[in-house]
Design a protein around this motif. Structure first.
Motif, short mmCIF file in Angstrom:
data_model
loop_
_atom_site.label_atom_id
_atom_site.label_comp_id
_atom_site.label_asym_id
_atom_site.label_seq_id
_atom_site.Cartn_x
_atom_site.Cartn_y
_atom_site.Cartn_z
N GLU A 312 0.86 -1.18 0.00
CA GLU A 312 0.00 0.00 0.00
C GLU A 312 0.90 1.24 0.00
O GLU A 312 1.79 1.35 0.86
CB GLU A 312 -0.84 -0.02 1.27
CG GLU A 312 -1.86 1.07 1.35
CD GLU A 312 -2.35 1.26 2.79
OE1 GLU A 312 -3.12 2.18 3.01
OE2 GLU A 312 -1.91 0.50 3.68
N VAL A 313 0.70 2.14 -0.95
CA VAL A 313 1.53 3.35 -0.97
C VAL A 313 0.76 4.49 -0.29
O VAL A 313 -0.47 4.47 -0.24
CB VAL A 313 1.91 3.76 -2.42
CG1 VAL A 313 2.78 2.72 -3.06
CG2 VAL A 313 0.67 4.04 -3.26
N PRO A 314 1.48 5.48 0.24
CA PRO A 314 0.77 6.58 0.93
C PRO A 314 -0.06 7.41 -0.03
O PRO A 314 0.38 7.71 -1.14
CB PRO A 314 1.90 7.41 1.53
CG PRO A 314 3.14 6.99 0.84
CD PRO A 314 2.94 5.62 0.32
N ILE A 319 2.05 12.16 4.51
CA ILE A 319 2.77 10.90 4.74
C ILE A 319 3.72 10.60 3.58
O ILE A 319 4.85 10.14 3.76
CB ILE A 319 1.78 9.75 4.98
CG1 ILE A 319 1.04 10.02 6.29
CG2 ILE A 319 2.49 8.41 5.06
CD1 ILE A 319 -0.13 9.13 6.54
N PHE A 320 3.23 10.91 2.37
CA PHE A 320 4.08 10.69 1.20
C PHE A 320 5.36 11.54 1.31
O PHE A 320 6.47 11.06 1.05
CB PHE A 320 3.31 11.07 -0.07
CG PHE A 320 4.17 11.04 -1.30
CD1 PHE A 320 4.45 9.85 -1.94
CD2 PHE A 320 4.71 12.21 -1.82
CE1 PHE A 320 5.26 9.82 -3.07
CE2 PHE A 320 5.52 12.19 -2.94
CZ PHE A 320 5.79 11.00 -3.57
N ASN A 325 11.11 12.19 2.06
CA ASN A 325 12.11 12.88 2.87
C ASN A 325 13.09 11.84 3.43
O ASN A 325 14.30 11.98 3.36
CB ASN A 325 11.35 13.60 4.00
CG ASN A 325 12.24 14.31 4.97
OD1 ASN A 325 13.29 13.81 5.34
ND2 ASN A 325 11.84 15.49 5.41
N ARG A 326 12.52 10.75 3.94
CA ARG A 326 13.34 9.69 4.52
C ARG A 326 14.21 9.02 3.43
O ARG A 326 15.38 8.73 3.66
CB ARG A 326 12.41 8.66 5.18
CG ARG A 326 13.11 7.49 5.80
CD ARG A 326 12.17 6.72 6.71
NE ARG A 326 10.92 6.35 6.06
CZ ARG A 326 10.78 5.33 5.22
NH1 ARG A 326 11.81 4.58 4.92
NH2 ARG A 326 9.61 5.04 4.68
N TRP A 327 13.63 8.78 2.28
CA TRP A 327 14.39 8.15 1.19
C TRP A 327 15.60 9.03 0.82
O TRP A 327 16.68 8.53 0.57
CB TRP A 327 13.51 7.93 -0.04
CG TRP A 327 12.51 6.82 0.12
CD1 TRP A 327 12.24 6.12 1.26
CD2 TRP A 327 11.66 6.28 -0.88
NE1 TRP A 327 11.26 5.18 1.03
CE2 TRP A 327 10.88 5.26 -0.28
CE3 TRP A 327 11.44 6.55 -2.23
CZ2 TRP A 327 9.93 4.53 -0.97
CZ3 TRP A 327 10.49 5.81 -2.93
CH2 TRP A 327 9.74 4.82 -2.31
N PRO A 441 6.63 18.33 -8.26
CA PRO A 441 7.07 19.36 -7.32
C PRO A 441 7.10 18.87 -5.88
O PRO A 441 7.97 19.25 -5.09
CB PRO A 441 6.02 20.47 -7.49
CG PRO A 441 5.45 20.23 -8.83
CD PRO A 441 5.51 18.77 -9.09
N LEU A 442 6.16 17.95 -5.57
CA LEU A 442 6.11 17.40 -4.22
C LEU A 442 7.37 16.56 -3.93
O LEU A 442 7.94 16.63 -2.83
CB LEU A 442 4.85 16.53 -4.09
CG LEU A 442 4.47 16.08 -2.71
CD1 LEU A 442 4.21 17.26 -1.80
CD2 LEU A 442 3.22 15.20 -2.79
N ILE A 443 7.77 15.79 -4.93
CA ILE A 443 8.99 14.96 -4.77
C ILE A 443 10.19 15.89 -4.57
O ILE A 443 11.02 15.66 -3.68
CB ILE A 443 9.21 14.07 -6.02
CG1 ILE A 443 8.15 12.98 -6.07
CG2 ILE A 443 10.59 13.44 -5.99
CD1 ILE A 443 8.29 12.04 -7.23
#
Lengths: 474, 363
Positions: A312-314, A319-320, A325-327, A441-443
């Motif tokens: 399941e993806v966010p 959350i995404f 951010n973590r990646w 842009p979010l990425i």
């Protein structure tokens, strides 16, 4: 020529050269990847995987699945993992100090009792409070490890210490595996006597909106949420047009933490998962590769394009954004930790191509994109740049991006064709059209924020709340 | 301010040249999906039709076998359809699928159908003239699955082919068509037999009634290490106790994987000397072989092995300690466990944890 013009030209042509290089890489990798995928499909058409399922000569697998506060879905998830078709299998669920009723639910549902297992602690981990095995022989494959909270990497290391089989599969506990997933993952380990296969990755598919019954995925459906659709598109591009090429070159640096198989002894020999990074999946692969290169032992990290694992993806932006951010932080930490590899001929392709590619085109790309965008806007506002030129550049980037996504959709149709309806393709094309305005842009923003957080030394995973698969709740 | 007229022109040309490519990609995607859907429907229709024909063939219906001489009188509509390559490919799949699910008696009728519809000819043509490896490998697989024993000589040529997939199919076909006799390719192959291929070959051999086969001694000395490993597996699976000495010699083999397989095989055909032989090889061995020896001693160990196992239990690394303790318990049962418990270090970690686990295992 004034210094401003020289600077402007340097910047513009610098970005131009960077863009041409990255576009050329994408095209080359895409073409190379398709060739490998088609070759794989030809090879696969001769294989009868059932042979492996019943063979006493097949290697054993230990599945390691860390669980943290998964009480809502843990029973279903474990049931799904227990139903996997493989003869010599052990399933290790590591309860990483959950604050909810994850452990109690497991004990009750699977009739577990404490088992005095001798643990050979080859990788240091947080204190293990107990190991549980089922009284019911039906669940004899299941081992539950209860330990103090130490994070995902620590939980995986605890699993590595306890695992007894030659091969380990590290997965997210809420992933849904295809019934034949392990059979397909085992094959690359068995078919190359000349090289030591140290790790194999598989495609992770987007399970949002898919039909799931009794822990099994029965029908692939295009997600209803646009956020999830964007990620379907992104996964198709990454897995079908990227990873296969790197696998063919033997240059893979990442096996997804959601689903990957490794040789246990080698993972342990190089120290297991690093608990100090949030990108433990990539870091382990790089460290294993480095270990083999240092030992001068021929090895391979492979990848199979079959969709074997579903997750399941966010769908929420918040959350995404945390996930990406973590990646970013994980990638940066890994690249920094292994900076010795950078253009180091001693490490062959790993040092001369894989590492620089990740640094320049995976890690730096969103940062340069953000920087370039702001700079170009500044130049346009201050009149240093023609606004027409700016718009044409944007149009060019958009057209290339859309074209590349369209090509990825075509490749998916030609190979696995999981979205066979015309309406599915229309939805994916629409997502490809909207992606540069909403998703991309979010990425970029998440990557920039990840870097800021890293420099401010802010670590941690952030909460990952999941909605759960449809059938789990129904 | 810079006008960047040249750059704008170049980029515009690039955008304009991208657009038709994108439109073509999208159109091709839709056409392909439509084509695939149509093909799938066509395939379903053909499959239904061909399964009906096969039913008649299997039950010897007089309309299909008018002269009762084994020759099939294929109705005109089938003959017409089978002129198309796609229909022949569907027919081939239907025949192979039916063959898998039927006994040998019915299989003969299917073979007749396979031959008379020209599918065998197609396969042989693909085998000889196919340019791609998967065409050749596919042809070998079809001939093998249809038990075309008269094609053995054509297939045999490929058992040592430089293409891995062609030779794998040819080797499997040799076993499928010739049983244990088919293993003779092991006499001369120079390319490695992968573990995957070994699993396939062993599985195929399991479908045949065991018959004494010659050659293992030669294979155990093969310069091809993978052949030696496969021979060791054959000894293990078919309990060829008489080959014990030849197997034991491979303990000196320079390849670690061979030695490890040798240890596992020796544990399956052990004699009273096996344990001491393995112990004498323990010290200079690689870690993986040491672990294999300790595991093997659970089967092949005897009372004379106890001092060695006690030494490993006392001073070896933790994994050796556990395996040594398990071997002691396997040899001495309750007394073995008591012996471990009586040691002065038995209250200390890790021995106390190992003992608790052993108690649980033997309970």
């Amino acid at each position: 020529m004034s210094w401003q013009t020289i600077l402007l030209n340097l910047l513009i042509y610098g970005f131009f050269v960077y863009s041409v290089t990255i576009i050329s890489f994408y095209i080359l990798i895409g073409i190379y990847s398709i060739g490998e995928t088609i070759e794989y499909m030809h090879k696969n058409s001769f294989v009868d995987y059932r042979l492996l399922a019943v063979s006493p000569e097949a290697p054993g697998f230990s599945i390691i699945a860390p669980a943290y506060n998964e009480g809502m879905t843990i029973i279903e998830n474990v049931r799904s993992l227990l139903s996997i078709y493989y003869n010599d299998l052990e399933l290790i669920i590591v309860n990483d100090g959950s604050r909810d009723d994850t452990l109690n639910k497991l004990i009750k549902a699977y009739d577990m009792e404490k088992y005095p297992l001798f643990i050979n602690t080859q990788i240091p981990v947080k204190r293990i409070r107990g190991v549980y095995k089922s009284r019911n022989p039906v669940f004899n494959k299941l081992i539950v490890v209860d330990k103090e909270n130490g994070g995902k990497a620590d939980a995986l290391n605890a699993g590595l210490n306890i695992a007894t089989q030659e091969l380990v599969v590290c997965i997210d506990v809420d992933c849904i595996l295809e019934q034949d997933a392990l059979l397909k993952m085992a094959k690359p380990f068995l078919e190359n006597p000349e090289v030591n296969m140290i790790g194999v990755g598989g495609v992770v598919g987007v399970a949002n909106s898919c039909k799931i019954e009794r822990g099994r995925l029965v029908k692939v459906v295009i997600p209803k949420s646009w956020m999830a659709r964007f990620q379907v598109l992104e996964y198709i591009r990454t897995f079908l047009l990227g990873r296969m090429a790197w696998s063919r070159l033997n240059g893979l640096l990442l096996i997804s933490g959601a689903f990957g198989a490794f040789k246990r002894r080698i993972a342990i020999a190089c120290g297991g998962y690093d608990t100090k990074t949030v990108g433990e999946d990539m870091e382990l692969v790089v460290r294993m590769r480095r270990y083999m290169e240092d030992k001068r032992v021929p090895y391979k990290v492979s990848y199979i394009p079959d969709p074997l694992c579903w997750t399941e993806v966010p769908t929420s932006v918040k959350i995404f954004s945390r996930q990406r951010n973590r990646w970013t932080r994980g990638t940066m930490e890994t690249l920094w930790r292994h900076r010795r590899l950078f253009f180091n001929r001693h490490y062959g392709l790993l040092g001369m191509l894989s590492y620089p590619y990740w640094l320049f085109f995976e890690y730096l790309a969103p940062l340069l994109e953000a920087f370039g965008f702001i700079l170009f806007i500044f130049f346009v506002i201050t009149g240093m740049m023609n606004w027409m030129f700016f718009l044409v550049v944007l149009c060019f980037i958009f057209t290339f991006g859309f074209g590349y996504s369209a090509f990825a959709i075509l490749t998916e149709g030609l190979t696995y064709n999981q979205y066979p309806k015309g309406s599915d393709v229309v939805k994916l094309l629409l997502a490809a059209f909207m992606e540069p305005f909403i998703f991309h842009p979010l990425i970029v923003w998440s990557a920039v924020k990840g870097n800021i957080d890293l420099w401010r030394r802010r670590s941690g995973w952030g909460e990952m709340t999941r909605k759960g698969f449809q059938s789990v709740h129904s | 301010m810079q006008t960047n007229a040249v750059e704008i022109k170049v980029l515009t040309i690039l955008i304009i040249s991208f657009l038709p490519a994108i439109v073509l990609t999208i159109l091709f995607t839709f056409f392909y999906l439509m084509f695939k859907k149509r093909r799938s429907k066509e395939k379903g229709d053909l499959q239904r039709l061909f399964y009906l024909l096969i039913e008649k063939v299997i039950f010897n219906e007089s309309t299909i076998f008018p002269k009762n001489d084994g020759r099939i009188n294929l109705p005109m509509k089938f003959q017409k359809k089978l002129k198309k390559r796609f229909a022949r490919s569907v027919m081939k799949d239907v025949i192979l699928d039916s063959k898998n699910n039927l006994t040998e008696t019915y299989g003969e009728n299917l073979q007749a159908l396979y031959n008379q519809t020209g599918l065998k000819k197609d396969a042989l043509k693909n085998l000889r003239f196919g340019k791609r490896w998967y065409i050749k490998a596919g042809a070998i697989q079809d001939l093998s699955r249809m038990n075309q024993t008269d094609c053995i000589r054509h297939i045999y040529k490929y058992v040592n082919n430089k293409n891995k997939y062609i030779r794998m199919e040819a080797q499997s076909a040799m076993i499928n068509l010739w049983g244990f006799r088919g293993l003779r390719f092991l006499n001369f192959i120079v390319h490695p037999v992968s573990e995957w291929q070994q699993i396939i070959l062993l599985r195929q051999l399991s479908y045949f009634t065991y018959e004494e086969f010659q050659g293992i001694e030669k294979w155990l000395q093969s310069p091809n290490d993978s052949v030696v490993i496969f021979a060791l597996k054959l000894v293990r699976v078919y309990h060829r106790f008489e080959l014990y000495d030849a197997v034991a010699k491979t303990l000196e083999h320079p390849n670690l994987v061979v030695r490890r397989n040798c240890i596992i095989t020796l544990a399956g055909i052990y004699t009273e000397d096996t344990a001491s032989l393995m112990i004498s090889h323990f010290d200079p061995e690689a870690r993986i072989c040491k672990l294999a020896i300790l595991s093997a001693l659970q089967e092949a160990g005897n009372e004379q092995s106890i001092p060695f196992l006690m030494k490993e239990l006392k001073s070896g690394e933790n994994e050796y300690k556990l395996k040594a303790a398990q071997a002691i318990v396997a040899i001495g049962k309750r007394e073995g466990l008591e012996l471990i418990e009586s040691q002065p270090f038995s209250d200390l970690f890790p021995w106390n944890a190992i003992i608790t686990q052993l108690k649980e295992e033997t309970a």
